[in-house]
Enzyme design. Structure first.
Site, PDB file in Angstrom:
ATOM      1  N   HIS A  22       0.858  -1.194   0.000  1.00  0.00           N
ATOM      2  CA  HIS A  22       0.000   0.000   0.000  1.00  0.00           C
ATOM      3  C   HIS A  22       0.894   1.244   0.000  1.00  0.00           C
ATOM      4  O   HIS A  22       0.816   2.077   0.907  1.00  0.00           O
ATOM      5  CB  HIS A  22      -0.928   0.039   1.234  1.00  0.00           C
ATOM      6  CG  HIS A  22      -2.140  -0.851   1.123  1.00  0.00           C
ATOM      7  ND1 HIS A  22      -2.915  -1.190   2.204  1.00  0.00           N
ATOM      8  CD2 HIS A  22      -2.715  -1.451   0.051  1.00  0.00           C
ATOM      9  CE1 HIS A  22      -3.911  -1.963   1.813  1.00  0.00           C
ATOM     10  NE2 HIS A  22      -3.812  -2.140   0.522  1.00  0.00           N
ATOM     11  N   HIS A  78     -10.739 -10.267  -6.681  1.00  0.00           N
ATOM     12  CA  HIS A  78     -10.513  -8.930  -6.107  1.00  0.00           C
ATOM     13  C   HIS A  78      -9.620  -8.158  -7.076  1.00  0.00           C
ATOM     14  O   HIS A  78      -8.586  -8.661  -7.514  1.00  0.00           O
ATOM     15  CB  HIS A  78      -9.827  -9.133  -4.749  1.00  0.00           C
ATOM     16  CG  HIS A  78      -9.441  -7.890  -4.022  1.00  0.00           C
ATOM     17  ND1 HIS A  78     -10.082  -6.690  -4.161  1.00  0.00           N
ATOM     18  CD2 HIS A  78      -8.463  -7.690  -3.086  1.00  0.00           C
ATOM     19  CE1 HIS A  78      -9.513  -5.808  -3.359  1.00  0.00           C
ATOM     20  NE2 HIS A  78      -8.522  -6.375  -2.711  1.00  0.00           N
ATOM     21  N   GLU A  80      -7.915  -5.281  -6.685  1.00  0.00           N
ATOM     22  CA  GLU A  80      -6.776  -4.466  -6.251  1.00  0.00           C
ATOM     23  C   GLU A  80      -5.538  -4.927  -7.021  1.00  0.00           C
ATOM     24  O   GLU A  80      -5.386  -6.122  -7.325  1.00  0.00           O
ATOM     25  CB  GLU A  80      -6.562  -4.592  -4.734  1.00  0.00           C
ATOM     26  CG  GLU A  80      -5.591  -3.540  -4.214  1.00  0.00           C
ATOM     27  CD  GLU A  80      -5.606  -3.392  -2.676  1.00  0.00           C
ATOM     28  OE1 GLU A  80      -6.307  -4.154  -1.989  1.00  0.00           O
ATOM     29  OE2 GLU A  80      -4.900  -2.496  -2.186  1.00  0.00           O
ATOM     30  N   ASP A  82      -2.541  -5.653  -6.593  1.00  0.00           N
ATOM     31  CA  ASP A  82      -1.636  -6.745  -6.209  1.00  0.00           C
ATOM     32  C   ASP A  82      -2.158  -8.085  -6.722  1.00  0.00           C
ATOM     33  O   ASP A  82      -1.422  -9.071  -6.755  1.00  0.00           O
ATOM     34  CB  ASP A  82      -1.398  -6.772  -4.691  1.00  0.00           C
ATOM     35  CG  ASP A  82      -2.663  -6.754  -3.874  1.00  0.00           C
ATOM     36  OD1 ASP A  82      -3.637  -6.109  -4.290  1.00  0.00           O
ATOM     37  OD2 ASP A  82      -2.678  -7.378  -2.799  1.00  0.00           O
ATOM     38  N   HIS A 144     -11.518  -7.452   1.016  1.00  0.00           N
ATOM     39  CA  HIS A 144     -11.043  -6.230   1.566  1.00  0.00           C
ATOM     40  C   HIS A 144     -11.622  -4.969   0.914  1.00  0.00           C
ATOM     41  O   HIS A 144     -11.614  -3.891   1.499  1.00  0.00           O
ATOM     42  CB  HIS A 144      -9.503  -6.314   1.403  1.00  0.00           C
ATOM     43  CG  HIS A 144      -8.700  -5.098   1.447  1.00  0.00           C
ATOM     44  ND1 HIS A 144      -7.732  -4.759   0.546  1.00  0.00           N
ATOM     45  CD2 HIS A 144      -8.722  -4.091   2.337  1.00  0.00           C
ATOM     46  CE1 HIS A 144      -7.162  -3.642   0.856  1.00  0.00           C
ATOM     47  NE2 HIS A 144      -7.727  -3.194   1.943  1.00  0.00           N
ATOM     48  N   ASP A 163      -7.914 -12.010   0.021  1.00  0.00           N
ATOM     49  CA  ASP A 163      -7.141 -11.313   1.060  1.00  0.00           C
ATOM     50  C   ASP A 163      -7.358 -11.893   2.460  1.00  0.00           C
ATOM     51  O   ASP A 163      -6.421 -11.897   3.286  1.00  0.00           O
ATOM     52  CB  ASP A 163      -7.527  -9.824   1.084  1.00  0.00           C
ATOM     53  CG  ASP A 163      -6.776  -8.999   0.044  1.00  0.00           C
ATOM     54  OD1 ASP A 163      -5.760  -9.481  -0.481  1.00  0.00           O
ATOM     55  OD2 ASP A 163      -7.220  -7.877  -0.232  1.00  0.00           O
ATOM     56  N   TYR A 191      -1.144  -8.434   9.626  1.00  0.00           N
ATOM     57  CA  TYR A 191      -1.943  -8.283   8.406  1.00  0.00           C
ATOM     58  C   TYR A 191      -3.397  -7.963   8.773  1.00  0.00           C
ATOM     59  O   TYR A 191      -4.006  -7.035   8.243  1.00  0.00           O
ATOM     60  CB  TYR A 191      -1.840  -9.590   7.617  1.00  0.00           C
ATOM     61  CG  TYR A 191      -2.581  -9.645   6.315  1.00  0.00           C
ATOM     62  CD1 TYR A 191      -1.924  -9.427   5.106  1.00  0.00           C
ATOM     63  CD2 TYR A 191      -3.932  -9.961   6.271  1.00  0.00           C
ATOM     64  CE1 TYR A 191      -2.606  -9.514   3.901  1.00  0.00           C
ATOM     65  CE2 TYR A 191      -4.619 -10.042   5.081  1.00  0.00           C
ATOM     66  CZ  TYR A 191      -3.946  -9.827   3.895  1.00  0.00           C
ATOM     67  OH  TYR A 191      -4.620  -9.917   2.706  1.00  0.00           O
ATOM     68  N   HIS A 224      -2.360 -14.185  -0.240  1.00  0.00           N
ATOM     69  CA  HIS A 224      -1.044 -13.763   0.257  1.00  0.00           C
ATOM     70  C   HIS A 224      -0.551 -14.779   1.292  1.00  0.00           C
ATOM     71  O   HIS A 224      -1.301 -15.141   2.209  1.00  0.00           O
ATOM     72  CB  HIS A 224      -1.114 -12.406   0.953  1.00  0.00           C
ATOM     73  CG  HIS A 224      -1.549 -11.281   0.073  1.00  0.00           C
ATOM     74  ND1 HIS A 224      -0.782 -10.799  -0.975  1.00  0.00           N
ATOM     75  CD2 HIS A 224      -2.664 -10.512   0.085  1.00  0.00           C
ATOM     76  CE1 HIS A 224      -1.412  -9.792  -1.554  1.00  0.00           C
ATOM     77  NE2 HIS A 224      -2.561  -9.606  -0.938  1.00  0.00           N
TER      78      HIS A 224
HETATM   79 FE1  FEO Z   1      -6.849  -6.019  -1.169  1.00  0.00          FE
HETATM   80 FE2  FEO Z   1      -4.260  -8.222  -1.583  1.00  0.00          FE
HETATM   81  O1  FEO Z   1      -5.409  -6.814  -2.059  1.00  0.00           O
END
Ligand code: FEO
Length: 393
Positions: A22, A78, A80, A82, A144, A163, A191, A224
């Site tokens: 982030h 998702h 985002e 990443d 998320h 996430d 996390y 992750h």
């Molecule tokens: Fe909310 Fe791993 O991205």
């Protein structure tokens, strides 16, 4: 490509060098992974992609090992970047392949990539048959982002949770039972504290919904970090604990100081907390990165926040941190403010007000001391800490 279970493979990226996530917001000294999964059944589905800087190698590897033309479906749990960052590179090669995502996911992907792909929007309970395996989609808004969802793979009996349940932890291993449990939980908690605390109220209903599916869960594979293979429900139970106004019972004395007087107050306050028999930590704001301070606040039952007064207000570290705490929406935490001043002395009152605005339970009047605390004033600090610790019950 690494086989996780049956027809389920990991095709992600281990980002050993990532030191912050982030932007510079969340320090990741142990790196990160972007877990992308492939189900190689009669039909082939790719679930989640990777961070954009790795897109070229990721797509080339999929082309060499799977054949991009063999991928029948892309599932974007998702958007985002990443996870969705590599979509443009991937879709440039296979533009007709359907992309399954939530309606919000479609909006976000389009706003990020500015492409019209073959989107298939899904809702909770929608399914996609691959042959021996079937995908069931479960929307998970704000876990998320508004677009987030999870994908359950029946056949393999694995929940691809995106996430949720992740950690920023790059290792050569893939499973929870292969690594140091202290490090694993340290990273999982950090996390949760930094990514999911604001959305804690959504955890219990989501877990209830997952339980209501009444399906076997042999593994929970987040996007992750390590995959929960041994006792996968352990991390679900931890999330329920963390989402329930979690604390570890201690007081965190968090301060910044100009000439050491607020620091003297902090140590006298700590002595008072100790006399109440309550464990405590003393931390100067410049000693840890912001994401570690958030983790420390997450673990504390109460915080005592100290700031010198400078230019009629709180020191900038303190202002920035309380603003951060406001966004985290911590629940059930107590707080009070203190600080040394030279002439105007606004900082403790301002800090106290900021803490209230951040929804901390603030009952004690802020404590302020003119310049250097003498023995009597240090005794006031000790009583302040003692009273605060006792008030925690
Ligand atoms: Fe909310 Fe791993 O991205």
């Amino acid at each position: 490509m690494f086989q996780i279970k049956d027809e389920l493979y990991w095709v992600g990226v281990k980002d050993w060098g990532l030191k912050s996530f982030h932007g510079t917001h969340f320090l990741t000294p142990r790196g990160a992974t972007y877990n992308s999964y492939l189900i190689k059944d009669k039909k082939i589905a790719l679930v989640d992609a990777v961070f954009e800087p790795f897109a070229g190698d990721y797509v080339d590897k999929l082309a060499a090992e799977v054949g991009l033309e063999n991928i029948d479906y892309i599932i974007c749990n998702h958007a985002e970047i990443d996870h969705g960052g590599a979509l443009t590179a991937l879709m440039n090669r296979i533009p007709e392949t359907p992309v399954y995502c939530t309606a919000k996911g479609k909006d976000i992907i389009k706003a990020q990539h500015h492409r019209e792909w073959n989107f298939v929007t899904v809702k909770t309970g929608d399914t996609l048959d691959l042959g021996r395996n079937k995908l069931t989609f479960i929307e998970a808004p704000m876990l998320h982002w508004p677009d987030s969802m999870m994908t359950y793979v029946s056949g393999a009996n694995v929940l691809l949770s995106n996430d949720a349940f992740g950690q920023h932890y790059a290792t050569s291993e893939f499973f929870n039972d292969e690594v140091d449990q202290c490090i694993l939980y340290d990273e999982a908690l950090k996390y949760y504290a930094n990514i999911l605390t604001p959305f804690g109220r959504l955890i219990q209903p989501k877990v209830n919904q997952l339980s209501g599916l009444n399906v076997p869960i042999d593994m929970i594979a987040p996007s992750h970090g390590l995959i929960w293979r041994t006792d996968p429900m352990q991390i679900v139970n931890k999330y329920l604990e963390w989402a329930d106004a979690y604390h570890e019972g201690h007081v965190l004395i968090l301060y910044d100081t100009m000439w050491g007087n607020t620091e003297k107050m902090a140590h006298a306050i700590a002595a008072g907390v100790e006399q109440a028999g309550v464990p405590y930590k003393v931390l100067r704001t410049n000693k840890l990165p912001k994401s570690d301070i958030v983790t420390e606040v997450f673990k504390a039952k109460g915080i005592l926040m100290g700031s010198s007064t400078m230019n009629n207000t709180v020191l900038s570290d303190i202002a920035g941190l309380v603003n951060e705490f406001k966004g985290m929406r911590f629940r059930g935490k107590h707080a009070a403010a203190f600080g040394s001043y030279g002439w105007s002395g606004e900082a403790p009152k301002i800090a106290s007000k900021l803490l209230q605005e951040a929804k901390f339970n603030v009952e004690l009047e802020p404590l302020r001391i003119l310049f250097t605390p003498d023995a009597e004033q240090l005794e006031r600090c000790r009583r302040f800490g003692n009273q605060f610790a006792i008030s925690l019950g």
